[in-house]
Structure formats: structure tokens, C-alpha cells
Write an enzyme that holds these catalytic residues in place. Structure first.
Site, PDB file in Angstrom:
ATOM      1  N   ASP A   1      -5.494  -3.336   4.537  1.00 35.15           N
ATOM      2  CA  ASP A   1      -6.200  -2.982   5.823  1.00 35.15           C
ATOM      3  C   ASP A   1      -7.499  -2.918   5.961  1.00 35.15           C
ATOM      4  OD1 ASP A   1      -6.873  -0.961   3.711  1.00 35.15           O
ATOM      5  OD2 ASP A   1      -6.141   0.633   4.804  1.00 35.15           O
TER       6      ASP A   1
ATOM      7  N   ASP B   1      -9.764  -6.255   1.497  1.00 33.23           N
ATOM      8  CA  ASP B   1      -8.664  -6.800   0.837  1.00 33.23           C
ATOM      9  C   ASP B   1      -8.310  -8.364   1.550  1.00 33.23           C
ATOM     10  OD1 ASP B   1      -7.612  -4.385  -0.098  1.00 33.23           O
ATOM     11  OD2 ASP B   1      -7.153  -3.682   2.017  1.00 33.23           O
TER      12      ASP B   1
ATOM     13  N   ASP C   1       0.900  -0.990  -0.117  1.00 35.55           N
ATOM     14  CA  ASP C   1      -0.079  -0.129  -0.060  1.00 35.55           C
ATOM     15  C   ASP C   1       0.936   1.383  -0.010  1.00 35.55           C
ATOM     16  OD1 ASP C   1      -2.508  -1.146   0.032  1.00 35.55           O
ATOM     17  OD2 ASP C   1      -2.622  -1.259   2.253  1.00 35.55           O
TER      18      ASP C   1
END
Length: 992
Positions: free
Chosen positions: A638, A642, A378
Site C-alpha cells: 500500500d 512497497d 498484508d
């Protein structure tokens, strides 16, 4: 983490930060929010005093319109009011509804202990124990109680050590996870207090502030300008506006409401129960264990069959004598400690990683992390700080004001308390935050709201006494207010600046200023004047660039996978040295452009530095394709959406602040932000991998050494080694080898992988060499008087043994095998000369103690039941010298293997990998076993020990948890009705 959106950060659609305007857009821009058609609230058409609703009635709109039931009816159903519950009623409802958390099965300690005896290697030892007690009472001799007790003791010792270390690691992980427990502000006994969210019950009144997480599903009772980010649950990318009476879900954020459902009955809990759990830890390591175990079992089986044929058919051994020889191969050849040693190594590694804020939830993920070749990370919060910052170097000015003046005036127009992300960034950019109110008297302040999309302050300048007004906000809104200096040239210049910011991934925040006539702050001003444009961005973390360099040095390529815009991703990539070779997520569907440099989508994914505008299903597709290209892939995430990608990845990593859904699907949970923790975990996992690889070579080599050595001695000299002494060797070896879990080793500079051909090649070479050392010693003793002539040592006064089964000869062979076999670990643990890589104090100390015990046994043990007799100090010295002489060339054997056999194996492996990659890129389908998948045979090696039960594993496998808004409201009404029915059947004693 889901946040209440008042003035969102880098990705919020309602942020006052402007986007790049279209080239032909010169007029005021319009921002049209997406809304749903509203339905008027209704009442339940049933007698609310009864609240006896059946399941089939819940969707009967004649009784209750579940989509539009009013909040008053919810209060009646839940038997509560806006004053909340009292403590006694809350305790009663905890017993009725249970805690507000997903249930986790506790591992049964006894079954966990026994699980260490549940694998094929242990089964062979357990079979050997049965042979010793049930099948050894032939030839007029009693059962072999000594060997039976010894085998059972060995099994229990291995299980006890493994159990102890895994429980310790599990407790350490549990303690860290418990520390992440969310809090909730609840009204009990008429007063507000903070408790752990697990203590919430239906009917509780809870409140929220900006940035809070909704701890349970609730209906709003008070809400003003509330926007809720539900993306973690519903897949909606935009924050959803909420009003009184609307439902909001746990793990979303907001204002004030009444709890209607907790724990497993929440929307999140239902979703988790639908996807189920994966309770087995079977994975890549179990596959390796299966293959190593098979190698050992096949080796033992070959020589057991050979002994049966030769000893019984050829030598006509008695039943008991032949059985004792077979027991030697079974007991000595089985690496009984292997599952325990590897489990302990992983458990100790998990504890070490936990100290560095990386919680391992699937212990075998440590081994897989060591082999990761690509890390998909990310951007926000991992590569960057997730904290907006003003880029002072790019401030644009449009009047007589300097960049510092613009910054100061923008800070005036910002809150100094209860700040949102942008206000905080502007004020912090001053350096001294007190300057934001120094020299002025605040008269009026209008905070940001989603309608005006700007902030405004009216103040009196203390030095001059004049009233002035400053506003900051979206560029399109601010420029329309600027009547004093708004010209075509200024608009063109502003538009060019905003577009330049956008191409660099910077967001624009306009600042305007006016003077106010008179002494009343409500008075009109002389017209706003555009004075500046601020660039706002989410800066890279200070350690990220160095961390990425460290990852590349470890052979791990980092790819940025972000939901942010492509321009922002490219700018961040340039600043971090990742590169700006990035693509929008739509290429995953459309594929590479015709005529481009990439022939296939797989080639494009492999070549890309990152992807922008990514949704969870895109993450899943990226992981799937990278794995298909032969890479071990780690993925960060997160949110609940996901979970599919985290579950699919070889190693799923939940970053700091992740939802419980992401933590549940992940293999590793980070409790600190940033990429450095991940890279540290990779380095730590490689250390752990090296320990496991070193032991695996050692264990296989000892198997070859035992079975080949004692089979040859039996065939050549009819040598009958006592099984009990093999047990002693195994017991001392296990005690020493356990210390490998904390051994000092160097991590590999490239991703690790289990090349079993290498391990078996080393094992065969070492095993045959050590066999030769023992066979040579026995041959010299039986065929010559060399040692008597040179050193004067005897066998009970005789220059030679009484025969091939002389009790003292048994002791000599025991000591020789015990010493040099255990010393082999110093060869397998080092890459160069053994003395160049210092072992841990624990390993060296354990080795010395084991050899001291072996030497004492050789000097003083006279165990008649096991056919051994103590030997003189001279013989002990000869054995030690003999082993030292034979030990010295072992390093050269290692080097010779590397230069010949191992080199050839690696070249073939590299060619096979290259061919596989070419096939994948060219579109030829290849078969690749994923890390989570294992055959039934491989699963036999799993300890079935899970440190933390994961709640949401395969959430739709690539599809978002999506549901229509009206269905969300219907679901909430169902929750309220079900809770009310339960309360009706269990009324409060204090209820009127």
C-alpha cells in the site's frame, strides 16, 4: 494510506495502548521520543522584492539558508498570504505550473490500432499480401487483387476487434481510477471549499484534519500537536512531530499550510521521475506467444520449402501455379487472429474483474495471476478489518466493578464526536453508542495527547448528583495515578495480565476511576483506583477465513507479511487458520538458527506461514527468493516503499487505500478492502487462462491441419486449392473464435501454467487426424465412384470429377475443411466429452452462423476468379455427414492423448520441478526468467499497449526512499525558491 497520528491505531508508537513490560520493570516507565536538534529560523539575505534567484544560488547560504528560511519569506517568494489565492490567480497558476498530478502519456489511438499488426504472425500475412499484389503477375496473369484485398481486410478486421475491446477495457479502468482521485480543502477568494487535489497550485492555502492526505508539498502555517506518518515516502517507521514552518510532503497527513510545490515537482513526483517507467507490456504472455508463433512459423516453413522443392523441381509447376499453392499455406496456416483473440480475451477479462473492484493496470498480469502459487498478503486492512475492537471476553477487572461497568466507564472517558480509533472502538463496544453519555452531565474532558498519553472525563452522575472522574490510557501512566489501590500485588497482577495480552498480540488499555469532592470539576479527587484492563485488537474480517480456505482449495498458499509485531501476527494467524509458524523479519538477514529444522533460508521462507516486523525491503527479498524456488508469487502492498516488491512480484497488488506510488507499481489495484477480491480475481484469471489455452490448442491444430493437408494433396494429386477460399475459411473462423473471450469454462482447481509441449502434442494429434479426414474424402472421390453409386451425386452430370482440380471438388474440400476445422473448438474447450460442457450462447450462435454462411457459399457461389463452382444439396449433405462421422472420435483421441503422451509429459515436468526446488533449497543457484523480462524476440509479440502508465516502478530495488530531515527541509526551500522564481518571471496582473 498515511494518516495524521493523534491517537494511532494498532501500530502507532504513541498509542495509549501498552506493550508488554520487561520482567524487572516495576517502576514508572519512561517514554523518550526521538527528536532532532532544532535550528533557529533565518531570513533570506537577498532583496525579496526582486526574487531573481538563479539555480546556482539556491545552495548559497550567504543569500538564502535553505534549511531554515522563515515562513514569511516563503509567502513573499510565492506572492501569496494566509487568505489564499483568488480564482483568477489560481487559474493563471494552473496554466503556469500545470495540474497537481503526475503526467500520464495518452496512448495514440491510431498507433494502438496499428500495434495489432506489429508481430511476426501479422508480418507473414502482410508478406503474403505483398506476394499476392507484387509477385503474382507472372505467366501472363494480372496481380492477385482478390487475395490481396482479402488479406488486408482480414488484417484490418482483426485489428479493429482487438482495438475496440482494448479501448473499452482501458476506458473502464480509467473511469475507476478517476473515481479514486483525492480531494483537498483549499481557501480560495477568502473562503474554504473542497476541490480535486489536481487543481491545487503553489501559493494555495490548504487545511487538513485527522486522517487526511497531504495533496501537495507544503509548509505548515498552523499546527498543534501534529504527528505525521511519512513512512510511505521516507521509510521512517515512526510518525514525525511537526511544528509551524516545517515542511510536509504530499501523501502524508496534518493541519494547515501553504502549497509550495505541486505535481511532478513534489518530493513524490521527483522520486517517481527518478525511477522512470516501464512502458512495455512485454511479459510472460508475450513469451508464450513467441513460442506458439515460432511453432506455427516453423511448421509452415518446413512445408513451404517442401512445396518449393517438389512443385517446382519435381513437378515443374509454372511460377504462378506454384505461388498460389504456397499462398494457401501462408494464409491458411498463420493463426493471424491469435494476438487479437488473446488480447480481446484479456481485455474482456479486465472489464469483468473491474466489475468486482479489481482494476487491472497491466493486462497480461491476468494470465500470470492464474499461475500464482503463493500469495503474500498484508495483515492490516486485508486479512483484518483495520478497525480496533474491544475483546470483551478478555476484560480484566481489579475491584468491585464488573466487566460491563468497566466498559461503560471507559466509554465515558471517550469522545463521542471527532473520535480517534481507540475512542471509536470503546464506544462501539457498548452496542448502543448513546449510552456513552446517558445518565451523566459532561463537565470537563481532556482528550488524548502525546504527552499525557491518556484521556480523562469529569462528569456529574444525574442519579446521585455526585462528581466523578474516569481516565483511560497507557498502563504505565494509569497505574502511577492509582493512589487508592496501588499495591505490589496489584502491580504484579497487572503486569502479568499485560504480558499475557502481549503474548497473544492484544494491546492493553487501563481504566481508572475516582470520586471528586465538592461541586467544582477542577477539584481534586479522592485518588484514582485501577478498575480494569481492556484488550484491544484488530479483528479478522468476517470473510477472511473462508476466503483463505477458498485460496487453499485453489492451490494457492497464503503467507502473512506484516509490519506488526510477531505476537500479533501469530494470534491473527491462529484465528484465521493460517497457522502460527511465523518468523520475525530479522531471519531474512540472519538466516535459520544453527541446528534448527531448516537447512537454508529458502527452505524456511517456503515453510513459513508468515513474517512479522517486515519492512518493504524484506518484502522484496521474500518475493525474490520464492521466485527463485520456482513459484509465481503475488504480493500486496500500500505504500510507496512497497513499489520494489510490487514491481518484482509476478503480480503486484495494491490494496484498497494504497498510495499512488503503490498503485503505479502494481499490476492490479483493488478498490475494496479484504482478501476476497484477490481470490475472486485469481478464480477469474483462471477462467480467462482456460479460454486462452483452449484457443492456443485450436490455433496450432488448425495450422498443422492446413499446411499438412494441402501439402499432401498437392504432392499426391497435384491439387491446387484456391488461396481466396482459404481466406474465407480464416475470416469465418476468426469471427467465431472471437467469442471464446466470453465462453463458459470451468476454472482449474490448481495454478495454471503454459505447458507448451502439451499444447503442441494435442495440436499435432488433432491436426493429423483432421488432415486424414480430408485426404480420405478426396481419395475416395478421385479414385472411386462410391458417392455416385450410393447417393447419385455428380460433378456437372458426370459420376466423377473432371480432374484433381475440378471446380466443384474445390468447393467440396472448402466446405469439409471449413466445417470440421471450426467444430474442433468444441473438443479443445472441454476436458471431458464435448457435450458435457455447455458452451456460451455467443460461441454456439457464432458457430451456427458461420456454418450457415459456409453452406450457402457451397450451394450458390460461382466465383470464376477463384476456381470454385456451386455444388448440389446432396453433396452438402454428404459433407456434413462425413464430418459428423469423423468428429465423433475426436474426444477419444483427446482421452488417449491424456492417458499416454500428456501423462508422460506431466510426469517429466513434475520431476523437473522437484529437482529444481531441491537445487534451490540446497543453495545451488538456478536461472529463472522473471515475468517482466523477455527477449527481443518475445517483445515482438507485445502490443505495447499500457492501460495506465505506472509512475514509480523500481523504487531503489529494495532500498527505502530515505533522506535526512535536514535535507528534507532543504529540498522544501528549493521548491519554494524555484516556484517563486517562476512567479517572478510571470507576475500577476493584479499584483501590487
Amino acid at each position: 494510506m498515511s494518516n495524521v497520528e493523534k491517537e494511532p491505531g494498532p501500530q502507532g508508537e504513541e498509542s495509549p495502548i501498552a506493550q508488554s513490560p520487561a520482567p524487572d520493570e516495576k517502576k514508572k516507565r519512561e517514554y523518550k521520543e526521538f527528536t532532532h536538534d532544532e535550528e533557529k529560523p533565518t531570513h533570506a539575505n537577498v532583496d525579496m522584492s526582486l526574487i531573481e534567484l538563479k539555480a546556482e544560488d539556491l545552495y548559497d547560504k550567504e543569500k538564502v539558508d535553505l534549511e531554515t528560511i522563515v515562513i514569511e519569506d516563503v509567502f513573499k517568494l510565492l506572492q501569496c498570504d494566509e487568505n489564499g489565492l483568488d480564482t483568477q490567480e489560481a487559474e493563471r497558476r494552473i496554466e503556469l505550473f500545470g495540474p497537481n498530478k503526475l503526467e500520464q502519456e495518452e496512448q495514440n489511438p491510431f498507433l494502438q490500432f496499428l500495434s495489432f499488426m506489429w508481430n511476426p504472425l501479422s508480418w507473414v500475412m502482410e508478406g503474403a499480401a505483398l506476394v499476392a499484389i507484387a509477385l503474382s503477375n507472372g505467366s501472363g496473369q494480372p496481380p492477385d487483387w482478390e487475395d490481396f484485398i482479402g488479406i488486408v481486410l482480414l488484417l484490418f478486421i482483426n485489428s479493429a476487434i482487438g482495438f475496440y475491446e482494448e479501448r473499452n477495457a482501458g476506458n473502464a479502468v480509467k473511469a475507476l481510477m478517476d473515481s479514486l482521485a483525492p480531494k483537498a480543502k483549499v481557501k480560495r477568494n477568502g473562503t474554504w471549499s473542497e476541490i480535486e487535489s489536481a487543481g491545487l497550485v503553489p501559493g494555495d492555502m490548504i487545511s487538513f484534519k485527522i486522517g487526511d492526505i497531504v495533496p501537495a508539498d507544503c509548509r505548515l502555517t498552523e499546527a498543534i500537536n501534529v504527528s505525521i506518518d511519512q513512512a510511505a515516502l521516507t521509510g521512517e517507521s515512526l510518525p514525525q512531530s511537526k511544528k509551524l514552518g516545517d515542511q510536509c510532503f504530499s501523501y502524508v497527513s496534518l493541519a494547515e499550510g501553504v502549497v509550495i510545490s505541486t505535481g511532478a515537482n513534489t518530493f513524490f513526483g521527483r522520486a517517481a521521475s527518478l525511477v522512470g517507467q516501464d512502458d512495455d507490456t512485454t511479459g510472460h504472455l508475450q513469451k508464450i506467444l513467441a513460442q506458439i508463433g515460432s511453432f506455427c512459423l516453423v511448421s509452415i516453413g518446413i512445408f513451404v520449402i517442401a512445396e518449393i522443392l517438389v512443385l517446382y523441381a519435381g513437378f515443374h509447376y509454372s511460377y504462378r501455379r506454384g505461388l498460389n499453392n504456397i499462398l494457401v499455406l501462408l494464409i491458411g496456416g498463420i493463426p493471424i487472429a491469435m494476438p487479437t483473440v488473446l488480447s480481446v480475451t484479456l481485455a474482456v477479462g479486465a472489464q469483468q474483474l473491474a466489475k468486482h473492484k479489481a482494476i487491472v493496470t497491466r493486462i497480461t498480469a491476468i494470465e500470470e495471476l492464474a499461475g500464482v502459487t503463493i500469495l503474500c498478503s498484508d495483515k492490516t486492512g486485508t486479512l483484518t478489518t483495520n478497525k480496533l475492537t474491544i475483546d470483551r471476553a478478555t476484560i480484566r477487572t481489579y475491584g468491585p466493578f464488573s466487566a460491563d461497568d468497566v466498559m461503560l466507564l471507559a466509554a465515558y472517558a471517550s469522545r463521542t464526536e471527532n473520535q480517534d480509533a481507540i475512542d471509536s472502538a470503546v464506544v462501539q463496544a457498548l452496542g448502543d453508542v448513546s449510552r456513552a453519555r446517558a445518565g451523566i452531565k459532561l463537565l470537563d474532558f481532556k482528550p488524548f495527547n502525546p504527552v499525557d498519553k491518556r484521556t480523562e472525563i469529569t462528569y456529574r452522575e444525574e442519579s446521585s448528583g455526585k462528581l466523578k472522574r474516569v481516565t483511560k490510557g497507557m498502563t504505565g501512566i494509569i497505574i502511577e495515578l492509582c493512589t487508592r489501590n496501588k499495591t505490589e500485588d496489584l502491580e504484579n497482577r497487572l503486569e502479568a495480565d499485560v504480558e499475557e495480552f502481549a503474548t497473544r498480540g492484544l494491546r492493553a488499555l487501563a481504566v481508572a476511576y475516582e470520586e471528586v469532592d465538592g461541586d467544582e470539576h477542577e477539584n481534586e479527587g479522592n485518588g484514582f483506583e485501577l478498575i480494569g484492563l481492556l484488550a484491544i485488537f484488530d479483528p479478522p474480517r468476517e470473510d477472511t477465513k473462508q476466503t483463505i480456505d477458498n485460496a487453499l482449495a485453489l492451490g494457492v498458499k497464503v503467507k502473512m507479511v506484516t509490519g506488526d509485531q510477531l505476537a500479533i501476527a501469530k494470534e491473527t494467524g491462529r484465528r484465521l487458520g493460517l497457522g502460527d509458524h511465523m518468523y520475525p523479519a530479522k531471519v531474512l538477514k540472519d538466516g535459520p538458527a544453527p541446528g534448527g529444522k531448516h537447512l537454508s533460508l529458502d527452505e524456511m521462507i517456503l515453510d513459513a506461514d508468515g513474517f512479522a516486523g517486515v519492512f518493504p525491503e524484506h518484502k522484496y527479498e521474500i518475493v525474490k527468493r520464492l521466485q527463485g524456488l520456482g513459484h509465481l508469487c503475488a504480493m500486496t502492498g500500500d505504500g510507496a516503499n512497497d513499489a520494489p516488491a510490487l514491481s518484482r512480484a509476478n503480480v503486484g497488488i495494491a490494496v484498497e487505500g494504497a498510495t499512488d506510488a503503490a498503485r503505479g507499481a502494481a499490476d492490479i489495484v483493488l478498490t475494496e478492502p479484504g482478501l476476497s477480491t484477490i481470490v475472486h480475481a485469481i478464480r477469474g484469471s483462471r477462467i480467462i487462462f482456460q479460454r486462452m489455452r483452449n484457443y492456443s490448442i485450436y490455433a496450432c491444430a488448425v495450422t498443422i491441419r492446413i499446411v499438412v493437408c494441402f501439402a499432401i494433396l498437392a504432392f499426391a494429386f497435384k491439387f491446387d486449392f484456391p488461396p481466396f477460399m482459404v481466406l474465407i475459411i480464416a475470416l469465418l473462423n476468426d469471427g467465431t473464435i472471437m467469442t471464446l473471450s466470453v465462453d463458459r469454462v470451468l476454472p482449474s482447481s490448481t495454478p495454471d501454467s503454459w505447458d507448451l509441449a502439451e499444447i503442441f502434442a494435442y495440436a499435432v494429434a488433432y491436426g493429423i487426424y483432421l488432415t486424414a479426414s480430408t485426404v480420405a474424402l478426396v481419395t475416395i472421390i478421385l479414385k472411386t465412384n462410391f458417392f455416385y453409386n450410393k447417393f447419385g451425386v455428380t460433378f456437372n452430370g458426370n459420376p466423377s470429377p473432371a480432374g484433381s482440380n475440378d471446380y466443384q471438388l474445390h468447393m467440396i474440400v472448402y466446405l469439409q475443411v471449413a466445417i470440421i476445422s471450426q467444430a474442433l473448438i468444441f473438443i479443445t474447450r472441454s476436458h471431458g466429452f464435448f457435450f458435457m460442457e455447455r458452451p456460451s450462447a455467443a460461441l454456439m450462435g457464432a458457430f451456427c452462423i458461420a456454418q450457415l454462411i459456409s453452406s450457402i457459399i457451397a450451394a450458390y457461389a460461382n466465383f470464376g476468379f477463384t476456381q470454385i463452382q456451386a455444388i448440389s444439396g446432396g453433396w452438402i449433405g454428404i459433407v456434413w455427414i462425413w464430418n459428423i462421422v469423423w468428429f465423433a472420435p475426436l474426444d477419444w483421441i483427446k482421452f488417449a492423448m491424456k492417458a499416454t503422451v500428456i501423462k508422460t509429459l506431466r510426469e517429466r515436468h513434475a520431476q523437473a520441478q522437484a529437482a529444481q526446488a531441491e537445487q534451490a533449497i540446497s543453495g545451488v543457484p538456478i536461472t529463472r526468467t522473471q515475468s517482466r523480462a523477455a527477449s527481443i524476440h518475445e517483445s515482438l509479440y507485445s502490443n505495447r499497449v499500457s492501460f495506465i502508465r505506472r509512475a514509480a516502478r523500481k523504487v531503489g530495488f529494495g532500498s527505502k526512499i530515505s533522506i535526512k530531515p535536514e535535507e528534507l527541509q532543504r529540498f522544501g526551500s528549493i521548491q519554494a525558491a524555484r516556484t517563486g522564481t517562476t512567479l517572478a518571471r510571470n507576475p500577476s496582473r493584479t499584483a501590487a
